[in-house]
Enzyme design. Structure first.
Site, PDB file in Angstrom:
ATOM      1  N   HIS A   1       7.560  -6.324  10.828  1.00  0.00           N
ATOM      2  CA  HIS A   1       6.735  -5.761   9.745  1.00  0.00           C
ATOM      3  C   HIS A   1       5.770  -6.821   9.180  1.00  0.00           C
ATOM      4  O   HIS A   1       5.827  -7.185   8.012  1.00  0.00           O
ATOM      5  CB  HIS A   1       7.618  -5.201   8.616  1.00  0.00           C
ATOM      6  CG  HIS A   1       6.889  -4.212   7.749  1.00  0.00           C
ATOM      7  ND1 HIS A   1       7.524  -3.220   7.057  1.00  0.00           N
ATOM      8  CD2 HIS A   1       5.574  -4.067   7.457  1.00  0.00           C
ATOM      9  CE1 HIS A   1       6.632  -2.504   6.362  1.00  0.00           C
ATOM     10  NE2 HIS A   1       5.435  -3.011   6.599  1.00  0.00           N
ATOM     11  N   ILE A   2       4.858  -7.286  10.049  1.00  0.00           N
ATOM     12  CA  ILE A   2       3.933  -8.356   9.656  1.00  0.00           C
ATOM     13  C   ILE A   2       2.477  -7.888   9.636  1.00  0.00           C
ATOM     14  O   ILE A   2       1.554  -8.689   9.745  1.00  0.00           O
ATOM     15  CB  ILE A   2       4.078  -9.601  10.573  1.00  0.00           C
ATOM     16  CG1 ILE A   2       4.011  -9.202  12.056  1.00  0.00           C
ATOM     17  CG2 ILE A   2       5.387 -10.330  10.271  1.00  0.00           C
ATOM     18  CD1 ILE A   2       3.945 -10.379  13.023  1.00  0.00           C
TER      19      ILE A   2
ATOM     20  N   ARG B   1      -7.695   5.016   5.840  1.00  0.00           N
ATOM     21  CA  ARG B   1      -8.366   3.703   5.836  1.00  0.00           C
ATOM     22  C   ARG B   1      -7.942   2.833   7.007  1.00  0.00           C
ATOM     23  O   ARG B   1      -8.764   2.295   7.744  1.00  0.00           O
ATOM     24  CB  ARG B   1      -8.026   2.955   4.537  1.00  0.00           C
ATOM     25  CG  ARG B   1      -8.828   3.398   3.334  1.00  0.00           C
ATOM     26  CD  ARG B   1      -8.434   2.575   2.124  1.00  0.00           C
ATOM     27  NE  ARG B   1      -7.032   2.819   1.770  1.00  0.00           N
ATOM     28  CZ  ARG B   1      -6.648   3.622   0.790  1.00  0.00           C
ATOM     29  NH1 ARG B   1      -7.545   4.239   0.052  1.00  0.00           N
ATOM     30  NH2 ARG B   1      -5.377   3.797   0.521  1.00  0.00           N
ATOM     31  N   ILE B   2      -6.613   2.704   7.195  1.00  0.00           N
ATOM     32  CA  ILE B   2      -6.115   1.821   8.254  1.00  0.00           C
ATOM     33  C   ILE B   2      -6.372   2.442   9.637  1.00  0.00           C
ATOM     34  O   ILE B   2      -6.822   1.763  10.554  1.00  0.00           O
ATOM     35  CB  ILE B   2      -4.626   1.482   8.034  1.00  0.00           C
ATOM     36  CG1 ILE B   2      -4.470   0.644   6.754  1.00  0.00           C
ATOM     37  CG2 ILE B   2      -4.054   0.725   9.223  1.00  0.00           C
ATOM     38  CD1 ILE B   2      -3.039   0.366   6.327  1.00  0.00           C
TER      39      ILE B   2
ATOM     40  N   VAL C   1       0.849  -1.191   0.000  1.00  0.00           N
ATOM     41  CA  VAL C   1       0.000   0.000   0.000  1.00  0.00           C
ATOM     42  C   VAL C   1       0.886   1.243   0.000  1.00  0.00           C
ATOM     43  O   VAL C   1       0.528   2.282  -0.527  1.00  0.00           O
ATOM     44  CB  VAL C   1      -0.996  -0.010   1.195  1.00  0.00           C
ATOM     45  CG1 VAL C   1      -0.275   0.093   2.516  1.00  0.00           C
ATOM     46  CG2 VAL C   1      -2.010   1.111   1.078  1.00  0.00           C
TER      47      VAL C   1
ATOM     48  N   ARG D   1      -3.968  16.055   8.199  1.00  0.00           N
ATOM     49  CA  ARG D   1      -4.053  17.282   7.399  1.00  0.00           C
ATOM     50  C   ARG D   1      -5.432  17.935   7.494  1.00  0.00           C
ATOM     51  O   ARG D   1      -5.561  19.141   7.547  1.00  0.00           O
ATOM     52  CB  ARG D   1      -3.704  16.982   5.935  1.00  0.00           C
ATOM     53  CG  ARG D   1      -2.206  16.798   5.708  1.00  0.00           C
ATOM     54  CD  ARG D   1      -1.867  16.790   4.231  1.00  0.00           C
ATOM     55  NE  ARG D   1      -2.408  15.615   3.563  1.00  0.00           N
ATOM     56  CZ  ARG D   1      -1.732  14.497   3.366  1.00  0.00           C
ATOM     57  NH1 ARG D   1      -0.484  14.401   3.785  1.00  0.00           N
ATOM     58  NH2 ARG D   1      -2.285  13.469   2.749  1.00  0.00           N
TER      59      ARG D   1
ATOM     60  N   SER E   1       0.886   8.067   6.461  1.00  0.00           N
ATOM     61  CA  SER E   1       1.849   7.627   5.441  1.00  0.00           C
ATOM     62  C   SER E   1       3.142   8.413   5.623  1.00  0.00           C
ATOM     63  O   SER E   1       3.167   9.445   6.300  1.00  0.00           O
ATOM     64  CB  SER E   1       1.275   7.816   4.033  1.00  0.00           C
ATOM     65  OG  SER E   1       0.732   9.107   3.902  1.00  0.00           O
TER      66      SER E   1
ATOM     67  N   GLU F   1      15.039  -2.013   8.191  1.00  0.00           N
ATOM     68  CA  GLU F   1      14.366  -3.307   8.323  1.00  0.00           C
ATOM     69  C   GLU F   1      15.181  -4.320   7.522  1.00  0.00           C
ATOM     70  O   GLU F   1      15.428  -4.073   6.351  1.00  0.00           O
ATOM     71  CB  GLU F   1      12.936  -3.231   7.769  1.00  0.00           C
ATOM     72  CG  GLU F   1      12.033  -2.373   8.632  1.00  0.00           C
ATOM     73  CD  GLU F   1      10.593  -2.319   8.149  1.00  0.00           C
ATOM     74  OE1 GLU F   1      10.254  -2.982   7.134  1.00  0.00           O
ATOM     75  OE2 GLU F   1       9.793  -1.611   8.773  1.00  0.00           O
TER      76      GLU F   1
ATOM     77  N   ARG G   1       5.258   3.518   9.087  1.00  0.00           N
ATOM     78  CA  ARG G   1       6.581   3.398   8.486  1.00  0.00           C
ATOM     79  C   ARG G   1       7.625   3.735   9.547  1.00  0.00           C
ATOM     80  O   ARG G   1       7.429   4.648  10.349  1.00  0.00           O
ATOM     81  CB  ARG G   1       6.751   4.357   7.290  1.00  0.00           C
ATOM     82  CG  ARG G   1       6.066   3.910   6.013  1.00  0.00           C
ATOM     83  CD  ARG G   1       6.787   2.749   5.358  1.00  0.00           C
ATOM     84  NE  ARG G   1       6.077   2.267   4.187  1.00  0.00           N
ATOM     85  CZ  ARG G   1       5.181   1.288   4.220  1.00  0.00           C
ATOM     86  NH1 ARG G   1       4.888   0.691   5.349  1.00  0.00           N
ATOM     87  NH2 ARG G   1       4.586   0.891   3.111  1.00  0.00           N
TER      88      ARG G   1
ATOM     89  N   SER H   1       0.367  -7.029   7.371  1.00  0.00           N
ATOM     90  CA  SER H   1      -0.569  -7.633   6.408  1.00  0.00           C
ATOM     91  C   SER H   1      -0.401  -9.151   6.305  1.00  0.00           C
ATOM     92  O   SER H   1      -0.931  -9.775   5.396  1.00  0.00           O
ATOM     93  CB  SER H   1      -0.353  -7.010   5.021  1.00  0.00           C
ATOM     94  OG  SER H   1       0.941  -7.328   4.531  1.00  0.00           O
TER      95      SER H   1
END
Length: 328
Positions: A293-294, A164-165, A84, A186, A217, A274, A245, A296
């Site tokens: 970083h799992i 969304r998340i 994404v 924002r 993001s 990572e 991130r 998804s």
């Protein structure tokens, strides 16, 4: 049209779930070459693999910059990323060359939100520490304050980035009895009403929240957003969670805040770099839970991501609609 001209070269930078490979293999106009490994493609192999490619299917770990685009040459029509996020791609350079970009939003929203809630609970209630104590014999008689953590009931939760998340995380946290849900970003979001979200300045969110979840993001504005000044405004009983991130957080400042008791605990599903080196100071802290970083990582989500990335790629090759195209 001659047969030779019909075959379009596609380079896939990693072994991806079979759902996507089946779609690509069935496409008569594609000649697929794959970096057939679970490990990332090396820079040299990436530059070699993209030569003359019409389509590129890549992952977050692949840096797609001007050098890669030059190596691919003028045939390159489409880049499809199995993610994404797209901060690994030089978007301005790609746009300049008229290359279309596909990504995989939405399909990983639920899985990432679930993992974020799991990480928040594990961190706040000190689950990894508890598991360790059982294994190493630290579990003796019941003690009133042993392994006490922080609960969600009656708490204030702050979400940085109610996209969304972020929204999916909020929807899952509210049934735990959260009293107030603050969010910053924002702009105010109409959908925040569903979770009684209050749009507040970042400083307000940081100083009033018992739990802070970063779900924005990575942009030039959010890079290093969570730094010394940020942590110094947090309550010393507050729990910090990041599943967005790694670069949104200044990890040195986070280490200082955790080791000095400035904040209670932190849970990270993303880091810089990572993988995080095993000798990293954060990994020595009991009040820091780090996952690889799992977000998804459910079988079904990764399968759907793979299929969507393949369909995006084919849409770009055929000059037709892409299911999830990034509009610059």
């Amino acid at each position: 049209m001659q047969t030779a001209a019909k075959l379009m070269k596609v380079f896939v930078t990693r072994r991806i779930p079979q759902e996507g490979m089946k779609i690509l293999s069935a496409a008569a106009e594609c000649e697929v070459s794959l970096w057939d490994s679970d490990e990332p493609v090396s820079r040299a192999e990436l530059l070699k693999g993209v030569q003359g490619a019409h389509g590129l299917l890549c992952l977050l770990s692949d840096k797609i910059d001007a050098e890669v685009l030059d190596a691919a040459g003028p045939n390159l029509k489409v880049i499809s990323t199995l993610s994404v996020g797209f901060d690994h791609m030089a978007i301005d350079e790609i746009k300049k060359r008229g290359i279309r970009v596909g990504y995989t939003p939405d399909v990983l929203t639920d899985a990432t939100a679930e993992l974020t809630v799991a990480l928040l609970l594990a961190t706040a209630r000190r689950l990894p520490e508890g598991v360790e104590e059982v294994k190493n014999g630290g579990w003796s008689s019941w003690k009133p304050l042993w392994l006490c953590g922080y609960g969600l009931s009656g708490s204030t939760v702050g979400i940085i980035g109610l996209g969304r998340i972020g929204m999916a995380i909020a929807q899952r946290l509210m049934p735990f009895g959260v009293k107030r849900l603050l969010y910053s970003g924002r702009t105010a979001k109409a959908h925040a009403a569903e979770v009684n979200g209050e749009f507040v300045p970042l400083d307000t969110l940081v100083s009033e929240s018992d739990f802070i979840v970063v779900s924005c993001s990575l942009t030039p504005e959010t890079q290093g957003l969570c730094d010394k000044a940020f942590f110094s405004k947090m309550k010393n009983t507050a729990v910090f969670i990041n599943s967005s991130r790694g670069a949104v957080v200044n990890q040195e400042d986070l280490y200082e805040a955790l080791s000095g008791g400035q904040i209670a605990a932190a849970g990270l599903d993303v880091t810089t770099p990572e993988p995080l080196p095993t000798n990293h100071p954060l990994l020595k802290l009991k009040n820091c839970v780090v996952l690889p970083h799992i977000g998804s990582a459910t079988y079904s989500t990764r399968g759907v991501m793979s299929a969507l990335a393949a369909r995006n790629l084919l849409g770009g090759l055929r000059g037709t609609e892409m299911p999830s195209e990034l509009n610059f």
